[in-house]
Structure formats: C-alpha cells, structure tokens
Scaffold this motif. Structure first.
Motif, PDB file in Angstrom:
ATOM      1  N   ASP A 172      -3.434   0.471   4.221  1.00 19.40           N
ATOM      2  CA  ASP A 172      -4.874   0.545   4.413  1.00 19.40           C
ATOM      3  C   ASP A 172      -5.639  -0.296   3.405  1.00 19.40           C
ATOM      4  O   ASP A 172      -6.734  -0.775   3.689  1.00 19.40           O
ATOM      5  N   THR A 173      -5.092  -0.475   2.224  1.00 24.17           N
ATOM      6  CA  THR A 173      -5.831  -1.145   1.161  1.00 24.17           C
ATOM      7  C   THR A 173      -5.433  -2.597   0.958  1.00 24.17           C
ATOM      8  O   THR A 173      -6.191  -3.351   0.352  1.00 24.17           O
ATOM      9  N   ILE A 174      -4.266  -3.000   1.433  1.00 22.67           N
ATOM     10  CA  ILE A 174      -3.801  -4.371   1.222  1.00 22.67           C
ATOM     11  C   ILE A 174      -3.538  -5.084   2.550  1.00 22.67           C
ATOM     12  O   ILE A 174      -4.145  -6.106   2.847  1.00 22.67           O
ATOM     13  N   TRP A 175      -2.647  -4.538   3.376  1.00 19.49           N
ATOM     14  CA  TRP A 175      -2.244  -5.238   4.602  1.00 19.49           C
ATOM     15  C   TRP A 175      -3.157  -4.835   5.754  1.00 19.49           C
ATOM     16  O   TRP A 175      -2.737  -4.282   6.748  1.00 19.49           O
ATOM     17  N   THR A 176      -4.432  -5.160   5.594  1.00 19.83           N
ATOM     18  CA  THR A 176      -5.465  -4.787   6.556  1.00 19.83           C
ATOM     19  C   THR A 176      -5.560  -5.832   7.668  1.00 19.83           C
ATOM     20  O   THR A 176      -4.920  -6.892   7.627  1.00 19.83           O
ATOM     21  N   ALA A 177      -6.413  -5.554   8.660  1.00 23.07           N
ATOM     22  CA  ALA A 177      -6.638  -6.508   9.738  1.00 23.07           C
ATOM     23  C   ALA A 177      -7.217  -7.811   9.201  1.00 23.07           C
ATOM     24  O   ALA A 177      -6.867  -8.908   9.673  1.00 23.07           O
ATOM     25  N   GLU A 178      -8.089  -7.714   8.200  1.00 19.51           N
ATOM     26  CA  GLU A 178      -8.677  -8.920   7.614  1.00 19.51           C
ATOM     27  C   GLU A 178      -7.611  -9.769   6.934  1.00 19.51           C
ATOM     28  O   GLU A 178      -7.579 -10.998   7.087  1.00 19.51           O
ATOM     29  N   VAL A 179      -6.732  -9.132   6.188  1.00 17.99           N
ATOM     30  CA  VAL A 179      -5.654  -9.865   5.516  1.00 17.99           C
ATOM     31  C   VAL A 179      -4.706 -10.468   6.552  1.00 17.99           C
ATOM     32  O   VAL A 179      -4.277 -11.624   6.430  1.00 17.99           O
ATOM     33  N   ALA A 180      -4.380  -9.695   7.587  1.00 15.90           N
ATOM     34  CA  ALA A 180      -3.481 -10.193   8.629  1.00 15.90           C
ATOM     35  C   ALA A 180      -4.051 -11.426   9.313  1.00 15.90           C
ATOM     36  O   ALA A 180      -3.319 -12.369   9.642  1.00 15.90           O
ATOM     37  N   ALA A 181      -5.374 -11.443   9.500  1.00 15.34           N
ATOM     38  CA  ALA A 181      -6.017 -12.560  10.196  1.00 15.34           C
ATOM     39  C   ALA A 181      -5.892 -13.867   9.425  1.00 15.34           C
ATOM     40  O   ALA A 181      -5.823 -14.944  10.027  1.00 15.34           O
ATOM     41  N   ARG A 182      -5.851 -13.794   8.107  1.00 12.06           N
ATOM     42  CA  ARG A 182      -5.781 -15.025   7.317  1.00 12.06           C
ATOM     43  C   ARG A 182      -4.433 -15.204   6.624  1.00 12.06           C
ATOM     44  O   ARG A 182      -4.261 -16.149   5.841  1.00 12.06           O
ATOM     45  N   TYR A 183      -3.482 -14.335   6.933  1.00 16.23           N
ATOM     46  CA  TYR A 183      -2.217 -14.351   6.209  1.00 16.23           C
ATOM     47  C   TYR A 183      -1.470 -15.665   6.380  1.00 16.23           C
ATOM     48  O   TYR A 183      -1.007 -16.269   5.402  1.00 16.23           O
ATOM     49  N   ASP A 184      -1.349 -16.148   7.599  1.00 18.03           N
ATOM     50  CA  ASP A 184      -0.589 -17.376   7.821  1.00 18.03           C
ATOM     51  C   ASP A 184      -1.224 -18.553   7.103  1.00 18.03           C
ATOM     52  O   ASP A 184      -0.524 -19.381   6.489  1.00 18.03           O
ATOM     53  N   ALA A 185      -2.547 -18.649   7.157  1.00 20.09           N
ATOM     54  CA  ALA A 185      -3.231 -19.756   6.485  1.00 20.09           C
ATOM     55  C   ALA A 185      -3.062 -19.669   4.976  1.00 20.09           C
ATOM     56  O   ALA A 185      -2.846 -20.688   4.296  1.00 20.09           O
ATOM     57  N   SER A 186      -3.147 -18.455   4.437  1.00 21.83           N
ATOM     58  CA  SER A 186      -3.022 -18.299   2.989  1.00 21.83           C
ATOM     59  C   SER A 186      -1.597 -18.520   2.508  1.00 21.83           C
ATOM     60  O   SER A 186      -1.372 -18.769   1.319  1.00 21.83           O
ATOM     61  N   SER A 187      -0.632 -18.438   3.428  1.00 20.11           N
ATOM     62  CA  SER A 187       0.778 -18.644   3.073  1.00 20.11           C
ATOM     63  C   SER A 187       1.308 -19.932   3.683  1.00 20.11           C
ATOM     64  O   SER A 187       2.512 -20.055   3.934  1.00 20.11           O
ATOM     65  N   ALA A 188       0.429 -20.895   3.907  1.00 24.11           N
ATOM     66  CA  ALA A 188       0.806 -22.112   4.630  1.00 24.11           C
ATOM     67  C   ALA A 188       1.995 -22.825   3.992  1.00 24.11           C
ATOM     68  O   ALA A 188       2.843 -23.391   4.696  1.00 24.11           O
ATOM     69  N   ALA A 189       2.078 -22.798   2.673  1.00 26.78           N
ATOM     70  CA  ALA A 189       3.182 -23.495   2.007  1.00 26.78           C
ATOM     71  C   ALA A 189       4.541 -22.916   2.400  1.00 26.78           C
ATOM     72  O   ALA A 189       5.544 -23.639   2.417  1.00 26.78           O
ATOM     73  N   MET A 190       4.572 -21.624   2.742  1.00 26.18           N
ATOM     74  CA  MET A 190       5.834 -20.988   3.119  1.00 26.18           C
ATOM     75  C   MET A 190       6.270 -21.360   4.538  1.00 26.18           C
ATOM     76  O   MET A 190       7.406 -21.099   4.925  1.00 26.18           O
ATOM     77  N   PHE A 191       5.365 -21.943   5.320  1.00 28.05           N
ATOM     78  CA  PHE A 191       5.686 -22.401   6.670  1.00 28.05           C
ATOM     79  C   PHE A 191       6.155 -23.854   6.681  1.00 28.05           C
ATOM     80  O   PHE A 191       6.562 -24.362   7.732  1.00 28.05           O
ATOM     81  N   ALA A 192       6.081 -24.546   5.556  1.00 24.68           N
ATOM     82  CA  ALA A 192       6.481 -25.951   5.499  1.00 24.68           C
ATOM     83  C   ALA A 192       7.949 -26.088   5.902  1.00 24.68           C
ATOM     84  O   ALA A 192       8.785 -25.257   5.539  1.00 24.68           O
ATOM     85  N   PRO A 193       8.290 -27.116   6.676  1.00 23.99           N
ATOM     86  CA  PRO A 193       9.676 -27.265   7.149  1.00 23.99           C
ATOM     87  C   PRO A 193      10.704 -27.254   6.027  1.00 23.99           C
ATOM     88  O   PRO A 193      11.796 -26.702   6.191  1.00 23.99           O
ATOM     89  N   GLU A 194      10.356 -27.832   4.878  1.00 26.84           N
ATOM     90  CA  GLU A 194      11.323 -27.886   3.783  1.00 26.84           C
ATOM     91  C   GLU A 194      11.540 -26.518   3.134  1.00 26.84           C
ATOM     92  O   GLU A 194      12.521 -26.309   2.408  1.00 26.84           O
ATOM     93  N   VAL A 195      10.640 -25.572   3.389  1.00 25.42           N
ATOM     94  CA  VAL A 195      10.795 -24.204   2.900  1.00 25.42           C
ATOM     95  C   VAL A 195      11.416 -23.325   3.974  1.00 25.42           C
ATOM     96  O   VAL A 195      12.397 -22.604   3.726  1.00 25.42           O
ATOM     97  N   LEU A 196      10.852 -23.354   5.168  1.00 21.33           N
ATOM     98  CA  LEU A 196      11.276 -22.458   6.237  1.00 21.33           C
ATOM     99  C   LEU A 196      12.621 -22.866   6.838  1.00 21.33           C
ATOM    100  O   LEU A 196      13.446 -22.007   7.165  1.00 21.33           O
ATOM    101  N   GLY A 197      12.847 -24.175   6.966  1.00 25.53           N
ATOM    102  CA  GLY A 197      14.085 -24.633   7.586  1.00 25.53           C
ATOM    103  C   GLY A 197      15.339 -24.128   6.891  1.00 25.53           C
ATOM    104  O   GLY A 197      16.224 -23.548   7.544  1.00 25.53           O
ATOM    105  N   PRO A 198      15.474 -24.313   5.570  1.00 26.74           N
ATOM    106  CA  PRO A 198      16.661 -23.802   4.889  1.00 26.74           C
ATOM    107  C   PRO A 198      16.808 -22.286   4.984  1.00 26.74           C
ATOM    108  O   PRO A 198      17.930 -21.776   5.051  1.00 26.74           O
TER     109      PRO A 198
END
Length: 244
Positions: free
Chosen positions: A3-29
């Motif tokens: 309720d206090t951290i993983w809210t709908a607002e956080v979920a909505a921007r989670y992918d954008a805020s973690s964009a570096a973790m989606f980079a092929p050189e990170v996610l692929g391995p």
C-alpha cells in the motif's frame, strides 16, 4: 509494503524508472542465464513485478509463473503483449503458493532485500525450496552491501548521480537496514521523490539461509554474464539447488 510503496502510481511509472534494466546488454544475459538453468522445465519468478524478465523468458519457450505482492504491478504485466502467458499468484513471496513444481525459481533485481527481517528472508528460501523439483535451482540476484565505502561516522552513500536522478542509500548498520532515497527530474521538468526500505544481506548469510531450506550452493558470479565474483564485486548472482 504494497500500500505504501508498490502502489498504482509506482506501477504506472515503474518500467520507465527502471529503463536501464530493460537494456539488451542487461536483460539479455539474465534471460540467457535463467533459460539455461531452467533446463527445459518450468520457472517461477518471485516478485515478478511488471514482467521485465518473465515475459522475454516465456518468449524463449520457458513456462513461467509469477508470485507478486502488488496487484497494480501484476495488472501491468497482464496488460502487456504476452502477459496472458505468465499467470500470477497474488501474495507474499515468502509464503504464497503457486500451483505445481518448478525446475527453476528465481528472484532478481535485489528483490530479497524487500523482505525486511531475517525471518522473512529465511521464509522466502523455504518457500522457494518447496516449489522446486528435486535438483531444481534457486537463483538470486542482489547487491553486495558497500559498507567499506562508508567513512567513519557517515551513514549515507550515493549510488546514482546523473543529470535527471540522484540516488542515495542511508545505512542503519545496527539493524542491517538501508533506505534508498530517489530524487528524479521528470520529463515535464517537475521533481519527484521516492524512498524504499531494504534489509541488506551478505552472500554467506544467504548460503546459510539456503542450507536451512535444504539447498546447497552450486554457483556464484558477479552478474548474469557469469563474470567471476571477487572481493570488489558490487553484486552477485548465486545459485542453490535442492537434492536430486
């Protein structure tokens, strides 16, 4: 925490805020590593979130199920292309039960530290072991606490200082806790802040948790590329297995 951290607002921007973790050189391995340890069997992701790892792993032909505490995060996963192929059990990764047994259970991106007590972290290892087939693998990716960087009398360390984000960890070495503080410049020029609590945990402590759960250590690397783990490593990817 949901309720206090993983809210709908956080979920909505989670992918954008973690964009570096989606980079092929990170996610692929990461996907390559996990697919190999799945060995043709099914996988269970603890704290599956919005499906950053689960979706590409499923696209590789690995049947993936998830456990997720936050309903808004799980809803984001379900709405993505291929999301219907990754069923999710809502609940705490330390106690929730997914249907079936799995060749691989995994917990990435520091997820183990979201459990804020040693008892909860041990329970997570026990839960992973209960879900594994004989000889199955539990994989954890997590940071190594950087206490050597703390000058005497100081409690805070920067982990990201960039044009649009400042990140600092404030350590409580007595309780083995830290709080990550984030200050972000958004696309519209506004500034947002966020914080998340963690219980940091040492590699040797994780090995003992695995032993309590009936698993033995088999691999440890600095990251998903299988780079050697050394005294200077800031993270590790570790594998424990149940008895065959």
């Amino acid at each position: 925490m949901t309720d206090t951290i993983w809210t709908a607002e956080v979920a909505a921007r989670y992918d954008a805020s973690s964009a570096a973790m989606f980079a092929p050189e990170v996610l692929g391995p990461a996907v390559d590593f996990l697919a190999e340890r799945a060995g043709g069997g099914a996988a269970l992701e603890l704290a599956v979130g919005t499906g950053r790892v689960a979706l590409p792993l499923a696209a590789r032909g690995v049947p993936v199920h998830g456990i997720e505490l936050s309903a808004p995060m799980a809803a984001r996963l379900a709405a993505k292309p291929g999301g219907d192929a990754v069923p999710v059990t809502l609940g705490d990764m330390a106690t929730a039960t997914a249907p079936g047994r799995f060749r691989l259970v995994y917990l990435v991106f520091n997820g183990i530290t979201n459990l804020l007590s040693q008892d909860e972290q041990v329970a997570c290892f026990l839960n992973a072991a209960r879900h594994l087939e004989p000889g199955g693998a539990f994989v954890v990716e997590v940071f190594v606490p950087q206490l050597r960087r703390l000058p005497p009398g100081e409690v805070a360390l920067p982990f990201d200082v960039s044009d649009d984000h400042l990140g600092f960890d404030r350590y409580d070495v007595v309780r083995q806790r830290l709080v990550s503080h984030h200050y972000t410049v958004e696309a519209d020029g506004s500034t947002s802040t966020g914080r998340s609590p963690h219980r940091y945990v040492w590699p040797a402590e994780l090995d003992l948790m695995a032993r309590i759960a009936g698993m033995a250590p088999t691999e440890r690397y600095a990251d998903f590329t299988a780079a050697p783990f050394t005294a200077e490593s800031t993270s590790h990817v570790s594998v424990w297995r149940t008895s065959a």
